[in-house]
Scaffold this active site. Structure first.
Site, PDB file in Angstrom:
ATOM      1  N   HIS A 292      45.303  21.067  25.248  1.00 47.30           N
ATOM      2  CA  HIS A 292      45.565  19.848  26.018  1.00 47.30           C
ATOM      3  C   HIS A 292      44.922  18.685  25.271  1.00 47.30           C
ATOM      4  O   HIS A 292      43.702  18.645  25.100  1.00 47.30           O
ATOM      5  CB  HIS A 292      44.970  20.002  27.416  1.00 47.30           C
ATOM      6  CG  HIS A 292      45.382  18.936  28.388  1.00 47.30           C
ATOM      7  ND1 HIS A 292      44.988  17.633  28.283  1.00 47.30           N
ATOM      8  CD2 HIS A 292      46.174  18.990  29.482  1.00 47.30           C
ATOM      9  CE1 HIS A 292      45.490  16.923  29.271  1.00 47.30           C
ATOM     10  NE2 HIS A 292      46.226  17.724  30.014  1.00 47.30           N
ATOM     11  N   HIS A 335      36.047  18.748  33.444  1.00 50.83           N
ATOM     12  CA  HIS A 335      35.481  17.725  32.570  1.00 50.83           C
ATOM     13  C   HIS A 335      34.227  17.118  33.171  1.00 50.83           C
ATOM     14  O   HIS A 335      34.128  16.920  34.385  1.00 50.83           O
ATOM     15  CB  HIS A 335      36.529  16.610  32.379  1.00 50.83           C
ATOM     16  CG  HIS A 335      36.253  15.680  31.246  1.00 50.83           C
ATOM     17  ND1 HIS A 335      36.802  14.415  31.175  1.00 50.83           N
ATOM     18  CD2 HIS A 335      35.493  15.821  30.140  1.00 50.83           C
ATOM     19  CE1 HIS A 335      36.410  13.826  30.063  1.00 50.83           C
ATOM     20  NE2 HIS A 335      35.601  14.653  29.419  1.00 50.83           N
ATOM     21  N   HIS A 365      35.476   9.141  39.477  1.00 48.95           N
ATOM     22  CA  HIS A 365      34.583  10.167  38.946  1.00 48.95           C
ATOM     23  C   HIS A 365      33.621   9.460  38.005  1.00 48.95           C
ATOM     24  O   HIS A 365      34.009   9.033  36.911  1.00 48.95           O
ATOM     25  CB  HIS A 365      35.380  11.259  38.241  1.00 48.95           C
ATOM     26  CG  HIS A 365      36.374  11.938  39.144  1.00 48.95           C
ATOM     27  ND1 HIS A 365      37.649  12.271  38.743  1.00 48.95           N
ATOM     28  CD2 HIS A 365      36.286  12.308  40.448  1.00 48.95           C
ATOM     29  CE1 HIS A 365      38.294  12.848  39.748  1.00 48.95           C
ATOM     30  NE2 HIS A 365      37.487  12.878  40.795  1.00 48.95           N
TER      31      HIS A 365
END
EC number: 1.13.11.5
Length: 445
Positions: A292, A335, A365
């Site tokens: 990715h 992440h 986030h």
């Protein structure tokens, strides 16, 4: 309304005249003793005079009256606009907001400026370093009112309802799935046609640029030719009751009165202009073998810091595209990031969270706060047959990413009443799949 015309190109040196006054641009100089049509010459500087040519931003405006012709500014009601990052204590949790509620026209008329709500931000306006993220919620047009931002640039992302934006450079029609940038100091007014909602990224002290392409080459991502700049248009209109000019200065709102419309620029030339862009024109780069790729490949615009490769803010989108990576968990990975990530949704749904994250809402986030796909997304993606597939058709999510640690305002945490207190629960069903006696679990593709 007649179809609006535009000039194409990002950061180009452009020139435009209202066709009602042909030859209104001076020939061979910027500031003649007497301008054509007896206009006033006025320079708008978006950079220091001595900046290198590659970053020097300025335009010359030829107008019926100069913008200095106004009454003194006075402080006005600030509404929900703030740059006080210490209103409430810090909150490191994952935050998600349900769609921000638009006031009903039947209850109260709210225009673009009155409907500005600061959600979060960081930095210091007076030192020209930082950003703010605002939500706009409005239901009526600005009548004999305009606004300009002395603090920074506005990147405007409409989510519901189109905007007709009057600027000193001309008019722009902005639809959901398009964005526009109104740069520092430019006066503008917004007409709306229904209950309207959207997002704003404001940056101080720098301007948005196209990201460097590096090994991608000369073409790709947001191509310069797809950015559109308005053409000159003016109105020579007296306003007997006074036209209100609102100035956002050092994080506060001030207003002054003048007797004429500020949109009295007959001609202009330069490279410091407002502009718009259709997100459908973005040329997507993606992984075609395995793994990715990082979301930086989806950067539309960046506002650079003084540190190489580090942005005060990036504007990133997650557009429709093909997913073809083999032996790969295709949704966004889990992440923890040194950057702060605010996400919004223009339409559709976001691939990593099919439920809960809705158009007109948002999520934050913060730096080093863990985030990633919810449990349902993980289970489905881990077992999916990896054939070529279309991703995000009919959707458009975006991200404002920043190297700064963003503080959420009191409105964002409390007053808006849109904070989803159950957001953390989307990860609670995640369970261990650890197989200590088998390196190659059954079912891996």
């Amino acid at each position: 309304m007649a179809e609006l015309k535009y000039i194409c190109g990002f950061g180009n040196e452009c020139a435009s005249e209202d066709p009602r006054c042909p030859g209104s641009l001076p020939e061979g100089q910027n500031n003649p003793q007497v301008c054509p049509y007896n206009l006033y010459a006025e320079q708008l500087s978006g950079s220091a005079f001595t900046c290198p040519r590659s970053t020097n931003k300025r335009s010359w405006l030829y107008r019926i009256l100069p913008s200095v012709s106004h009454k003194p500014f006075e402080s006005i009601d600030q509404g929900h606009v703030t740059h006080n990052w210490d209103e409430v204590g810090p909150d490191p949790n994952q935050l998600r907001w349900k769609p921000f509620e638009i006031p009903k026209t039947s209850q109260k008329k709210v225009d673009f400026v009155s409907g500005l709500h600061t959600l979060c931000g960081a930095g210091d306006i007076k030192s020209n370093n930082g950003l703010a993220i605002h939500i706009f919620l409005c239901n009526t047009s600005m009548e004999d009112r305009c606004v300009y931002n002395s603090d920074g640039d506005f990147l405007i992302v409409p989510q519901k309802g189109k905007l007709l934006i009057y600027t000193e450079f001309g008019k722009m029609l902005l639809q959901p799935n398009e964005i526009c940038v109104i740069q520092r100091g430019m006066r503008f007014s917004v007409d709306v046609f229904e209950e309207t909602r959207g997002y704003i990224l404001e940056v101080y002290g720098v301007h948005f640029e196209l990201p460097d392409l590096g090994p991608i080459g000369a073409n790709g991502l947001a191509n310069p030719r797809d950015f559109l700049i308005p053409v000159a248009w003016y109105e020579d209109r007296q306003v007997p009751g006074g036209y209100t000019v609102i100035n956002k200065y050092q994080g506060k709102l001030f207003a002054s009165k003048q007797s004429v419309s500020p949109f009295n620029v007959v001609a202009w030339h330069g490279n410091y202009t407002p502009y718009k862009y259709n997100l459908e024109n973005f040329m997507v780069i993606n992984a075609v073998a395995f793994d990715h790729a990082d979301p930086s490949i989806f950067t539309v615009l960046t506002a650079k810091s003084t540190r190489p490769g580090v942005a005060i803010a990036d504007f990133v989108i997650f557009p429709p595209r093909w997913g073809v990576a083999n032996k790969t968990f295709r949704p966004p990975y889990y992440h923890r990031n040194c950057m702060s990530e605010f996400m919004g949704l223009i339409k559709g749904h976001y691939e990593a969270k099919q439920g809960g994250f809705l158009p007109g809402g948002g999520s934050l986030h913060s730096a080093m706060t863990p985030h990633g796909p919810d449990a349902d997304c993980f289970e489905k993606a881990s077992k999916a047959q990896l054939a070529p597939e279309r991703i995000a058709d009919g959707t458009m999510a975006f991200m404002f990413e920043s190297s700064l640690s963003l503080a959420v305002t009191k409105w964002g945490l409390k007053t808006c009443n849109c904070l989803d207190e159950n957001y953390y629960k989307c990860w609670e069903p995640l369970r261990s799949h650890f197989t200590p006696n088998s390196r190659n679990p059954t079912g891996s593709k």
